[in-house]
Design a protein around this motif. Structure first.
Motif, PDB file in Angstrom:
ATOM      1  N   MET A   1      41.438  50.356  33.604  1.00 16.06           N
ATOM      2  CA  MET A   1      41.942  49.760  34.665  1.00 16.06           C
ATOM      3  C   MET A   1      42.114  48.213  35.057  1.00 16.06           C
ATOM      4  SD  MET A   1      40.619  50.023  38.843  1.00 16.06           S
ATOM      5  CE  MET A   1      40.703  51.701  38.791  1.00 16.06           C
ATOM      6  N   GLY A   2      43.442  47.908  35.242  1.00  7.39           N
ATOM      7  CA  GLY A   2      43.680  46.461  35.369  1.00  7.39           C
ATOM      8  C   GLY A   2      43.025  45.976  36.763  1.00  7.39           C
ATOM      9  N   LEU A   3      42.288  44.621  36.834  1.00  7.64           N
ATOM     10  CA  LEU A   3      41.705  43.957  37.915  1.00  7.64           C
ATOM     11  C   LEU A   3      42.340  42.857  37.916  1.00  7.64           C
ATOM     12  CD1 LEU A   3      38.196  44.900  37.758  1.00  7.64           C
ATOM     13  CD2 LEU A   3      39.997  46.184  39.065  1.00  7.64           C
ATOM     14  N   GLY A   4      42.347  42.109  38.948  1.00  9.19           N
ATOM     15  CA  GLY A   4      42.971  40.672  39.154  1.00  9.19           C
ATOM     16  C   GLY A   4      41.618  39.812  38.958  1.00  9.19           C
ATOM     17  N   VAL A   5      41.902  38.673  38.225  1.00 14.94           N
ATOM     18  CA  VAL A   5      40.960  37.495  37.740  1.00 14.94           C
ATOM     19  C   VAL A   5      41.587  36.351  38.058  1.00 14.94           C
ATOM     20  CG1 VAL A   5      39.501  36.756  35.850  1.00 14.94           C
ATOM     21  CG2 VAL A   5      39.942  39.196  36.124  1.00 14.94           C
ATOM     22  N   GLY A   6      40.840  35.275  38.676  1.00 15.65           N
ATOM     23  CA  GLY A   6      41.210  34.101  38.982  1.00 15.65           C
ATOM     24  C   GLY A   6      40.275  32.978  38.919  1.00 15.65           C
ATOM     25  N   ILE A   7      40.641  31.756  39.009  1.00 12.23           N
ATOM     26  CA  ILE A   7      39.608  30.676  38.813  1.00 12.23           C
ATOM     27  C   ILE A   7      40.419  29.820  39.907  1.00 12.23           C
ATOM     28  CG2 ILE A   7      39.150  28.488  37.485  1.00 12.23           C
ATOM     29  CD1 ILE A   7      39.234  30.133  35.042  1.00 12.23           C
ATOM     30  N   GLY A   8      39.242  29.310  40.730  1.00  8.00           N
ATOM     31  CA  GLY A   8      39.549  28.554  41.840  1.00  8.00           C
ATOM     32  C   GLY A   8      38.660  27.350  41.819  1.00  8.00           C
ATOM     33  N   SER A   9      38.519  26.459  42.888  1.00  4.08           N
ATOM     34  CA  SER A   9      37.598  25.461  43.168  1.00  4.08           C
ATOM     35  C   SER A   9      36.632  25.843  44.223  1.00  4.08           C
ATOM     36  CB  SER A   9      38.343  24.134  43.499  1.00  4.08           C
ATOM     37  OG  SER A   9      38.944  24.652  44.988  1.00  4.08           O
ATOM     38  N   TRP A  10      35.472  25.616  44.059  1.00  8.86           N
ATOM     39  CA  TRP A  10      34.437  26.073  44.860  1.00  8.86           C
ATOM     40  C   TRP A  10      33.840  24.715  45.452  1.00  8.86           C
ATOM     41  CZ3 TRP A  10      32.477  30.353  46.791  1.00  8.86           C
ATOM     42  CH2 TRP A  10      31.173  30.259  47.290  1.00  8.86           C
ATOM     43  N   ASP A  11      33.628  24.839  46.837  1.00  6.21           N
ATOM     44  CA  ASP A  11      33.303  23.868  47.841  1.00  6.21           C
ATOM     45  C   ASP A  11      31.895  24.312  48.155  1.00  6.21           C
ATOM     46  OD1 ASP A  11      33.592  25.743  49.864  1.00  6.21           O
ATOM     47  OD2 ASP A  11      35.228  24.576  50.987  1.00  6.21           O
ATOM     48  N   GLY A  12      31.184  25.310  47.704  1.00  8.54           N
ATOM     49  CA  GLY A  12      29.877  25.673  48.304  1.00  8.54           C
ATOM     50  C   GLY A  12      29.785  26.857  49.197  1.00  8.54           C
ATOM     51  N   THR A  13      31.228  27.359  49.707  1.00 11.90           N
ATOM     52  CA  THR A  13      31.189  28.480  50.701  1.00 11.90           C
ATOM     53  C   THR A  13      32.540  29.118  50.209  1.00 11.90           C
ATOM     54  OG1 THR A  13      30.227  26.723  52.262  1.00 11.90           O
ATOM     55  CG2 THR A  13      31.424  28.883  53.141  1.00 11.90           C
ATOM     56  N   THR A  14      33.477  28.354  49.956  1.00  8.73           N
ATOM     57  CA  THR A  14      34.737  29.140  49.843  1.00  8.73           C
ATOM     58  C   THR A  14      35.320  28.688  48.367  1.00  8.73           C
ATOM     59  OG1 THR A  14      35.311  28.648  52.000  1.00  8.73           O
ATOM     60  CG2 THR A  14      37.199  29.172  50.739  1.00  8.73           C
ATOM     61  N   CYS A  15      35.907  30.135  47.777  1.00  4.00           N
ATOM     62  CA  CYS A  15      36.581  29.789  46.676  1.00  4.00           C
ATOM     63  C   CYS A  15      38.222  29.745  46.945  1.00  4.00           C
ATOM     64  CB  CYS A  15      36.360  31.070  45.616  1.00  4.00           C
ATOM     65  SG  CYS A  15      37.142  31.162  43.976  1.00  4.00           S
ATOM     66  N   THR A  16      38.639  28.704  46.415  1.00  2.00           N
ATOM     67  CA  THR A  16      40.038  28.486  46.875  1.00  2.00           C
ATOM     68  C   THR A  16      40.801  28.586  45.264  1.00  2.00           C
ATOM     69  OG1 THR A  16      39.587  26.909  48.458  1.00  2.00           O
ATOM     70  CG2 THR A  16      41.592  26.833  47.698  1.00  2.00           C
ATOM     71  N   THR A  17      41.348  29.745  45.206  1.00  2.00           N
ATOM     72  CA  THR A  17      42.170  30.120  44.167  1.00  2.00           C
ATOM     73  C   THR A  17      43.658  29.706  44.399  1.00  2.00           C
ATOM     74  OG1 THR A  17      42.650  32.218  44.828  1.00  2.00           O
ATOM     75  CG2 THR A  17      40.931  31.850  43.314  1.00  2.00           C
ATOM     76  N   THR A  18      44.296  29.268  43.367  1.00  2.00           N
ATOM     77  CA  THR A  18      45.784  28.688  43.454  1.00  2.00           C
ATOM     78  C   THR A  18      46.489  29.724  42.684  1.00  2.00           C
ATOM     79  OG1 THR A  18      45.200  27.161  41.475  1.00  2.00           O
ATOM     80  CG2 THR A  18      45.112  26.321  43.765  1.00  2.00           C
ATOM     81  N   THR A  19      47.295  29.147  41.684  1.00  2.00           N
ATOM     82  CA  THR A  19      48.061  30.101  40.838  1.00  2.00           C
ATOM     83  C   THR A  19      47.522  30.401  39.662  1.00  2.00           C
ATOM     84  OG1 THR A  19      49.257  28.186  40.020  1.00  2.00           O
ATOM     85  CG2 THR A  19      50.384  29.076  41.887  1.00  2.00           C
ATOM     86  N   THR A  20      46.148  30.143  39.481  1.00  2.00           N
ATOM     87  CA  THR A  20      45.616  30.214  38.166  1.00  2.00           C
ATOM     88  C   THR A  20      44.852  31.708  38.162  1.00  2.00           C
ATOM     89  OG1 THR A  20      45.119  28.016  37.912  1.00  2.00           O
ATOM     90  CG2 THR A  20      43.935  29.466  36.504  1.00  2.00           C
ATOM     91  N   SER A  21      45.855  32.764  38.247  1.00  2.00           N
ATOM     92  CA  SER A  21      45.253  34.066  38.196  1.00  2.00           C
ATOM     93  C   SER A  21      45.942  34.847  37.545  1.00  2.00           C
ATOM     94  CB  SER A  21      45.166  34.521  39.672  1.00  2.00           C
ATOM     95  OG  SER A  21      46.428  34.796  40.246  1.00  2.00           O
ATOM     96  N   ASN A  22      45.233  36.081  37.113  1.00  2.00           N
ATOM     97  CA  ASN A  22      45.864  37.162  36.262  1.00  2.00           C
ATOM     98  C   ASN A  22      45.689  38.714  37.110  1.00  2.00           C
ATOM     99  OD1 ASN A  22      46.405  39.237  34.428  1.00  2.00           O
ATOM    100  ND2 ASN A  22      45.336  38.355  32.790  1.00  2.00           N
ATOM    101  N   PRO A  23      46.837  39.045  37.680  1.00  2.00           N
ATOM    102  CA  PRO A  23      46.726  40.104  38.526  1.00  2.00           C
ATOM    103  C   PRO A  23      46.495  41.478  37.652  1.00  2.00           C
ATOM    104  CG  PRO A  23      49.051  39.743  38.273  1.00  2.00           C
ATOM    105  CD  PRO A  23      48.391  38.360  37.459  1.00  2.00           C
ATOM    106  N   ASP A  24      46.613  41.482  36.127  1.00  2.00           N
ATOM    107  CA  ASP A  24      46.288  42.763  35.437  1.00  2.00           C
ATOM    108  C   ASP A  24      45.503  42.387  34.198  1.00  2.00           C
ATOM    109  OD1 ASP A  24      46.827  45.372  34.809  1.00  2.00           O
ATOM    110  OD2 ASP A  24      48.512  44.924  33.589  1.00  2.00           O
ATOM    111  N   ALA A  25      44.259  41.951  34.605  1.00  2.00           N
ATOM    112  CA  ALA A  25      43.363  41.565  33.396  1.00  2.00           C
ATOM    113  C   ALA A  25      42.756  42.824  33.059  1.00  2.00           C
ATOM    114  CB  ALA A  25      42.164  40.658  34.026  1.00  2.00           C
ATOM    115  N   ARG A  26      42.418  43.167  31.788  1.00  2.00           N
ATOM    116  CA  ARG A  26      41.913  44.413  31.116  1.00  2.00           C
ATOM    117  C   ARG A  26      40.735  43.889  30.461  1.00  2.00           C
ATOM    118  NH1 ARG A  26      45.382  48.794  32.145  1.00  2.00           N
ATOM    119  NH2 ARG A  26      47.376  47.869  33.169  1.00  2.00           N
ATOM    120  N   SER A  27      39.876  44.858  30.539  1.00  2.00           N
ATOM    121  CA  SER A  27      38.596  44.745  29.733  1.00  2.00           C
ATOM    122  C   SER A  27      38.845  44.624  28.326  1.00  2.00           C
ATOM    123  CB  SER A  27      37.777  45.917  29.972  1.00  2.00           C
ATOM    124  OG  SER A  27      36.350  46.097  29.384  1.00  2.00           O
ATOM    125  N   GLY A  28      37.918  43.554  27.734  1.00  2.00           N
ATOM    126  CA  GLY A  28      38.040  43.402  26.284  1.00  2.00           C
ATOM    127  C   GLY A  28      39.092  42.148  25.723  1.00  2.00           C
TER     128      GLY A  28
END
Length: 143
Positions: free
Chosen positions: A78-105
Motif C-alpha cells: 500500500m502507498g502512503l503519504g510521507v512529508g517533511i515539514g518544520s516543527w515548532d514544538g506543537t505543529t508540523c507544517t508541511t509544504t510541498t515536500t511530500s510524496n503521496p505514494d511512498a512505498r515500503s522499501g
C-alpha cells in the motif's frame, strides 16, 4: 649525561627522518569541511482512513535527508503519504515536500536540509480503506 645525549641524538634522528619523509611524500588536499555523520531515526505508528501521524526530529547541521518507509501493514504494498515539514514544538507544517505514494522499501523523499527542527508526517493519501488501521515504520536519515 649519557641518557640526555642519547635522547638528543634520537630527537635529531627523528627530526631528520620526518623532514626528509615530508619532502618525498605527495601533499594531500584535505577537505575544508568534514562530512557530517548520519543519524538514522526510526519511528512507528498507526492511523485509520484520512489519518496522519507526526514524528519530530532535530537536524544538527547542513546535509542530506532521506525518508523511507520500512514497513506498512496490513498490506505491505500500500502507498502512503510521507512529508517533511518544520516543527515548532506543537505543529508540523508541511509544504510541498511530500510524496503521496511512498512505498515500503524505497526512498520516499531525499534532499538537502539545514540545521533546525523538523517533522516527518505519515498520512493517508486516499489509499486506506474504511475500517482499516494501517501500521507503519518510517526511517529518517539526516546529519
Amino acid at each position: 649525561h649519557h641518557a640526555r645525549a642519547v635522547r638528543r641524538a634520537l630527537f635529531a634522528l627523528v627530526a631528520i627522518i620526518t623532514s626528509s619523509a615530508a619532502c618525498d611524500l605527495p601533499q594531500a588536499t584535505l577537505p575544508t569541511t568534514p562530512s557530517p555523520s548520519t543519524v538514522t531515526e526510526t519511528f512507528a505508528g498507526s492511523f485509520t482512513q484520512t489519518g496522519a501521524v507526526v514524528h519530530p526530529f532535530a537536524v544538527a547541521t547542513f546535509g542530506t535527508v532521506d525518508v523511507r518507509l520500512t514497513s506498512v501493514g496490513p498490506l505491505g504494498t500500500m502507498g502512503l503519504g510521507v512529508g517533511i515539514g518544520s516543527w515548532d514544538g506543537t505543529t508540523c507544517t508541511t509544504t510541498t515536500t511530500s510524496n503521496p505514494d511512498a512505498r515500503s522499501g524505497a526512498i520516499a523523499l531525499s534532499g538537502s536540509i539545514v540545521a533546525g527542527q523538523y517533522c516527518a508526517r505519515v498520512f493517508d493519501s486516499g489509499n486506506v480503506p474504511v475500517d482499516w488501521t494501517v501500521t507503519y515504520t518510517v526511517q529518517v536519515a539526516h546529519p
